[in-house]
Write a protein that holds these residues in place. Sequence first.
Motif, PDB file in Angstrom:
ATOM      1  N   LYS A  80      -1.818  17.843 -44.359  1.00 45.40           N
ATOM      2  CA  LYS A  80      -2.949  18.682 -43.935  1.00 45.40           C
ATOM      3  C   LYS A  80      -3.095  19.818 -44.963  1.00 45.40           C
ATOM      4  CE  LYS A  80      -3.542  19.239 -39.448  1.00 45.40           C
ATOM      5  NZ  LYS A  80      -3.299  19.628 -38.046  1.00 45.40           N
ATOM      6  N   VAL A 150     -11.923  20.426 -44.127  1.00 41.73           N
ATOM      7  CA  VAL A 150     -10.671  20.967 -44.663  1.00 41.73           C
ATOM      8  C   VAL A 150     -10.801  22.484 -44.805  1.00 41.73           C
ATOM      9  CG1 VAL A 150      -9.088  20.960 -46.636  1.00 41.73           C
ATOM     10  CG2 VAL A 150     -10.174  18.820 -45.900  1.00 41.73           C
ATOM     11  N   TRP A 298      -8.434  22.415 -38.997  1.00 44.08           N
ATOM     12  CA  TRP A 298      -8.899  21.185 -39.628  1.00 44.08           C
ATOM     13  C   TRP A 298      -9.862  20.481 -38.676  1.00 44.08           C
ATOM     14  CZ3 TRP A 298      -4.324  23.442 -40.354  1.00 44.08           C
ATOM     15  CH2 TRP A 298      -3.851  23.572 -41.677  1.00 44.08           C
ATOM     16  N   ARG A 332      -7.300  11.506 -41.074  1.00 48.54           N
ATOM     17  CA  ARG A 332      -7.298  12.656 -40.161  1.00 48.54           C
ATOM     18  C   ARG A 332      -6.668  12.285 -38.822  1.00 48.54           C
ATOM     19  NH1 ARG A 332      -7.101  16.620 -38.700  1.00 48.54           N
ATOM     20  NH2 ARG A 332      -8.903  17.106 -37.433  1.00 48.54           N
TER      21      ARG A 332
END
Length: 372
Positions: A80, A150, A298, A332
């Motif tokens: 991440k 992001v 995120w 993701r």
Amino acid sequence: MGIHNLAKLIADHAPNAMKEHEMKSYFGRKIAIDASMCIYQFLIAVRSDGAQLANEDGEVTSHLVGLFYRTIRMIDNGIKPVYVFDGKPPELKSGELVKRKERREEAEKELEKAKEAGDTEGVQKFERRLVRATPQHNEDCKSLLKLMGVPYVEAPGEAEAQCVALVNGGKVFAVGTEDMDALTFGTNVMLRHLTASEAKKLPVQEYSFNRVLEGLELTHDQFIDLCILMGCDYCGTIRGIGPKRAIELIQKHKTIEAVLENIDQKKYPPPEEWLFKEARELFKNPDVTPADEIELKWNDPDEEGVVEFMCKKFGFNEERIRNGCQKLKKGRKGATQGRLDNFFKVIPSNNNNKRKADDMKGKKSKKVKKGK
């Protein structure tokens, strides 16, 4: 620029401070990435026939394609990422910026000579030296990151220092950068080659700050002074003292002040009006936003927004961009699972405790019998 020859010094004197891993080893980790360093890398590396990628209008797009695919690669491996952009450089860095400007002017002259001589290799060499990330490049990348879901952070000062604040404040696991001065700022963990091209097959280099200090037998303050002696962005160095001599002097005398008192300054002249104290203060107390004031989130990518931005505005192939978005969405979902070591803790077993207690009773009863 970072710290001159620090990676080699660590390899020689603290080899256990650096380990190599595959990218997938960082599955579930949040990592703060120096955006400016990445953008510069992409502008240098992502090329076609030796020239930067550009759309039909002549707008450079190397930074965007690099950011898009390298970010997808990290997310596909369960990472991440959060990108951190430089703010205003400290005034102490102005001397280094002037030197960079002079080097660019010299490169421009050499580029013209190479063109006149028909030296293709020389032209490409000096064109690379003239590459720099512009404010527009930064804004393009921020727009793309937002559409990709992001997060990014705008640092008040140096990006590396802000990355370190996020690590040491518990917001992320590590700093992802090529500049070794993230260690000088004191990051717990630093990763190199995280955004390198997949084709290079470079392992990720993980540096442990505590092991660096342990291997070099220095405190953090002494390590900062060592880095200043070796050469940083904020001030000059003592002429004639290289990395090997620098670590010997700091290990023996502990501070730059004590080094100056114990060397022949005619043989090893320090810079006039040497601002090493100010540089030291910048490393110890940089201008950053406290980690607890920053929220990192995120989000799911906006596929249509990405297509609009990358294809209609910058002329990328729509099929490829949509394929990238699908990979991004899949990555993701995987990244949200987290790491197993975040969920499991070793808890002492009651049976083990009981067994230990019984053993202790047995030992005591034997002693009593012997006494009798």
